[in-house]
Structures are given as C-alpha cells and as structure tokens.
Design a protein around this motif. Structure first.
Motif, PDB file in Angstrom:
ATOM      1  N   ASP A  94      20.975 -66.975 -43.789  1.00 18.51           N
ATOM      2  CA  ASP A  94      19.844 -67.904 -43.820  1.00 18.51           C
ATOM      3  C   ASP A  94      19.159 -67.878 -42.461  1.00 18.51           C
ATOM      4  O   ASP A  94      19.727 -67.409 -41.471  1.00 18.51           O
ATOM      5  N   PRO A  95      17.919 -68.417 -42.382  1.00 21.79           N
ATOM      6  CA  PRO A  95      17.316 -68.590 -41.067  1.00 21.79           C
ATOM      7  C   PRO A  95      18.169 -69.525 -40.206  1.00 21.79           C
ATOM      8  O   PRO A  95      18.815 -70.423 -40.751  1.00 21.79           O
ATOM      9  N   PRO A  96      18.212 -69.322 -38.893  1.00 24.97           N
ATOM     10  CA  PRO A  96      17.426 -68.337 -38.127  1.00 24.97           C
ATOM     11  C   PRO A  96      18.052 -66.939 -38.077  1.00 24.97           C
ATOM     12  O   PRO A  96      17.399 -65.998 -37.661  1.00 24.97           O
ATOM     13  N   LYS A  97      19.323 -66.807 -38.494  1.00 21.41           N
ATOM     14  CA  LYS A  97      19.955 -65.485 -38.442  1.00 21.41           C
ATOM     15  C   LYS A  97      19.210 -64.484 -39.318  1.00 21.41           C
ATOM     16  O   LYS A  97      18.955 -63.348 -38.905  1.00 21.41           O
ATOM     17  N   HIS A  98      18.855 -64.904 -40.527  1.00 26.49           N
ATOM     18  CA  HIS A  98      18.132 -64.002 -41.417  1.00 26.49           C
ATOM     19  C   HIS A  98      16.822 -63.548 -40.794  1.00 26.49           C
ATOM     20  O   HIS A  98      16.455 -62.369 -40.874  1.00 26.49           O
ATOM     21  N   THR A  99      16.113 -64.474 -40.176  1.00 23.35           N
ATOM     22  CA  THR A  99      14.835 -64.131 -39.546  1.00 23.35           C
ATOM     23  C   THR A  99      15.031 -63.064 -38.476  1.00 23.35           C
ATOM     24  O   THR A  99      14.265 -62.097 -38.393  1.00 23.35           O
ATOM     25  N   ARG A 100      16.065 -63.231 -37.664  1.00 22.18           N
ATOM     26  CA  ARG A 100      16.355 -62.259 -36.599  1.00 22.18           C
ATOM     27  C   ARG A 100      16.697 -60.888 -37.176  1.00 22.18           C
ATOM     28  O   ARG A 100      16.148 -59.870 -36.746  1.00 22.18           O
ATOM     29  N   LEU A 101      17.578 -60.850 -38.174  1.00 21.28           N
ATOM     30  CA  LEU A 101      18.011 -59.574 -38.732  1.00 21.28           C
ATOM     31  C   LEU A 101      16.887 -58.863 -39.479  1.00 21.28           C
ATOM     32  O   LEU A 101      16.691 -57.655 -39.330  1.00 21.28           O
ATOM     33  N   ARG A 102      16.124 -59.610 -40.268  1.00 23.19           N
ATOM     34  CA  ARG A 102      15.056 -58.970 -41.046  1.00 23.19           C
ATOM     35  C   ARG A 102      13.948 -58.455 -40.133  1.00 23.19           C
ATOM     36  O   ARG A 102      13.415 -57.363 -40.351  1.00 23.19           O
ATOM     37  N   LYS A 103      13.615 -59.240 -39.116  1.00 21.59           N
ATOM     38  CA  LYS A 103      12.590 -58.780 -38.173  1.00 21.59           C
ATOM     39  C   LYS A 103      13.041 -57.516 -37.463  1.00 21.59           C
ATOM     40  O   LYS A 103      12.252 -56.575 -37.278  1.00 21.59           O
TER      41      LYS A 103
END
Length: 414
Positions: A94-103
C-alpha cells in the motif's frame, strides 16, 4: 444479511463446470449475493465481489489493503513462508511503499521502452510460427501462446535464452499449485529456486550490465537507492511472472474466441484497424485474469449491504464485473465493434493505483500475435471442432485460460 457459512460461491467455483463457463454462476451471484461470503479451499473466510460498480470501488478502497505482510498469518496459511521472499513488491503493498516501488519501476519500464520492442516481438512471432507444423494438429498454447510472452519478457529483462525454459517451468509450478502437502512442498521448492535464480542473475547483471530492464533497475537502485535488495529480487520475479502467464492465457483465449466467433474474425480480417478494439473486447469478454489478487479488510467494511469484517480476505471477480449488464449492454455477446469507449471501461487490467503496469506490453504482444497468426494462416481452424474447449483447472480462480488449444494452421482444402 448473508453470512460466512453460505457455501454457494466457494463450492460452485471449485467444479469443472464452473471452469468451463463461470458466467452463469457469476450472473446469479450478481443478482442474489453481490458480496458473497465463502470459505475457499485455503480455509480462510473470504468475500467475493461480483458487480461492476462494487468491484471498481473496491479496487480503490484504502480499507482493502494489498499489504499482505499486514495479514501475515493469513498470507502464510495460504501461500507458505517461502513466498515471503519473492512477494516483497508493489503488487503486495500500500502507499507510501507502493508509491515508492511503482515510481521506481515505472521510471525504467516506460511506454517508450515497450514500444521499442515491437520489431523484436514481430520477429519472435514469425520465428515461432516458422517452427509450427501446418498441416497436422499443433497445440497453439505450448507452441506459440506461451513461448511468445516468456521470450518477450525475458528479452526485456535480459534473461539468457538458455535459461528461459527453466523459469517458465518454475513459474508454472508456483501458479498451479494446490493445497495438498505435496503441492505446497513443490511450490516451496519452486519459490526457493526462483529466489536463488534471480538473486544470482542480478549479481551477474551488476558485474556485467547490459541494455536491459534489470540492468537499468540495478543502476537506478545503486545510484539513487529506493529499493532494498529483497525488493529488487521480488520486483524481478514479479515482472517475469506477471509478464508472461497472463499474456499467454490472453493470447490463447483470443484465438479460441476468434475461431468460435467466425463473424467477429471476419470483421477484423475485413477491417484490420479493429485489432485494438478486438483485444479490448476480449479483455472484457473473457480476459485471462479472472479475479484480482487478494486484499484484506483493515477495518469493518460495508459493501452492497454486506458487512465484511475486519481481517477478512476479499476477492474481486473481474470476469464477473466485466459481464455485468448494469454496466455493459448485451455483456454476454462477443462484439469487436462494440464502442471503444465502452470497451475501455473493462477491468481486465484492474483499476486504480494497482492498474497493471505491463498493460501496454500485453496489448502490444496480443495484437502482434493475432495479426501475425491470422495473416499468415488465414484458414487456421480447430483441430477438433466437436470437442469442448479444455479450460485450465486451478485451486482458486485467479487466471482464466485454456489447458490446451489444438489447431490446424493450414488445413488442406478438399
């Protein structure tokens, strides 16, 4: 209000009849139990969402978490401890981890990089078709639909050609494992072998980088940080696994439905510009991802009059949502001329922040595969038209695809 003791969805989704044609069951659930409690073979209370609007909303609901580490007990009960080392990636966060990995991944896995693969994909299509028997039956899944995307994603990642068949075999074991002791042991061994392989491949890429996606990920990671070593290994696995299984089944489904819907095949032959719409319609009508990957409720969630208790697992039936008459007119009709705007509303690649990053590549591969196949072999036909298509059996519906696709590419004319 329905309760978790209601067995209908779980029982019916485990039958051969359901695998052949799940849509009558889904139609009944949309009308009678749109959020259906069930207890699948893994034994964990799960809620199945079947209507389009509910599914689309659930795909973006932050209360339905993708962070399987947050549900570690349930996660380990379903998939085993060995899965953890491979599953520390953006699909399970989930964000914020997901945001970091997907970016991070998106910065290297770009539409421009995908578009640059067109000549390589076309060459692989032609090479595979060159190797197929033309006047005798050939299983198009094993000869074409599976080798194409595994070779494409391995070209993208930089996996040496002589190592690709091993990866395909290991990923097949991971995808098709069941819940028996023997099956779980096979899954665990395959996951351990995959982790060892990708850790070794990344080490090789770090010492001898190439013009490939893994080398680019390593360079970006070593220069800017952003991924741990475990996240890097897990991301490599995710790109490989997600980059070929779903596309292979999608190509198989597409060929099957074009052969069984001759008027639609004729429409695309007469108007080749419809190929993009034809792929979108296939994604809506019978895509290769039947259900989105698991989510779990971080708090009590009310959907369509049903309470999903905190801690429950949630499955979103994309195949059902894409046949919901509340959203699509005549949803059980396969129509490649359906409005492009309507077609694009399908959930075949998911929705929201977890929308499939590889969707452009899957679309390109499927379009080129179908164009290459039907242009070269316009008379391709089922090897046994009277036989019912054998759909793959899985322990719980995640992928939807054929077990085999026997065809004759160039039947002799009497």
């Amino acid at each position: 209000m329905t309760t978790v003791d209601d067995p209908v969805a779980a029982a019916e989704r485990c039958t051969p009849e359901f695998r052949r044609n799940p849509h009558p069951v889904y139609a009944n659930l949309r009308d009678t139990a749109p959020v259906c409690p069930m207890r699948p073979p893994h034994g964990i209370d799960t809620y199945l969402i079947t209507r389009y609007q509910d599914a689309r909303a659930a795909l973006t609901d932050p209360r339905l978490s993708k962070d399987m580490y947050g549900a570690m007990d349930a996660y380990r009960r379903i998939f085993g401890d060995s899965s953890v080392a491979l599953d520390d990636h953006m699909l399970n966060s989930d964000p914020p981890k997901h945001t970091r990995l997907r970016k991070f991944v998106g910065s290297t896995f770009t539409p421009r990089r995908v578009a640059s693969l067109r000549p390589q994909i076309q060459e692989i299509v032609e090479t595979l078709l060159d190797g197929c028997a033309t006047r005798e039956p050939v299983d198009l899944l094993s000869a074409f639909a599976f080798p194409l995307p595994i070779n494409v994603i391995c070209e993208l990642l930089g996996v040496p050609p002589d190592e690709r068949s091993v990866l395909q075999g290991l990923s097949t074991t991971v995808a098709q494992t069941g819940f028996s002791k023997e099956s779980k042991q096979a899954q665990q061994k395959a996951e351990e072998d995959l982790h060892t392989y990708f850790a070794d491949l990344l080490a090789r890429k770090r010492s001898r980088p190439g013009e490939d996606l893994l080398s680019a990920l390593i360079a970006a990671r070593d220069e800017n940080g952003g991924l741990t070593e475990q996240e890097l290994v897990s991301t490599a696995f995710l790109l490989m696994f997600a980059g070929h299984k779903t596309t292979a089944y999608l190509i198989g489904n597409a060929v099957h439905h074009r052969l069984t819907h001759p008027a639609q095949l004729h429409a695309v032959r007469e108007n080749p510009e419809l190929i993009g719409q034809a792929v979108e319609e296939l994604l809506r009508y019978d895509g290769s991802v039947e259900s989105a990957t698991f989510r779990f409720a971080t708090e009590d969630v009310q959907i369509a009059g049903t309470l999903i208790p905190k801690g429950s697992l949630v499955q979103i039936a994309l195949s059902s949502a894409n046949r919901d008459p509340r959203k699509f007119d005549a949803p059980d009709e396969f129509d490649v001329t359906r409005s492009a705007n309507v077609q694009s509303a399908h959930l075949g690649f998911g929705y929201g922040i977890h929308y499939c990053l590889g969707a452009p590549l899957a679309r390109l591969e499927t379009q080129l595969a179908l164009t290459g196949l039907f242009s070269r072999f316009p008379k391709v036909a089922s090897a046994d038209p009277a036989r019912e298509a054998p759909w793959m059996e899985v322990p719980f519906p995640a992928f939807r695809g054929l077990a085999e696709l026997p065809v004759v590419l160039d039947p002799a004319v009497p």
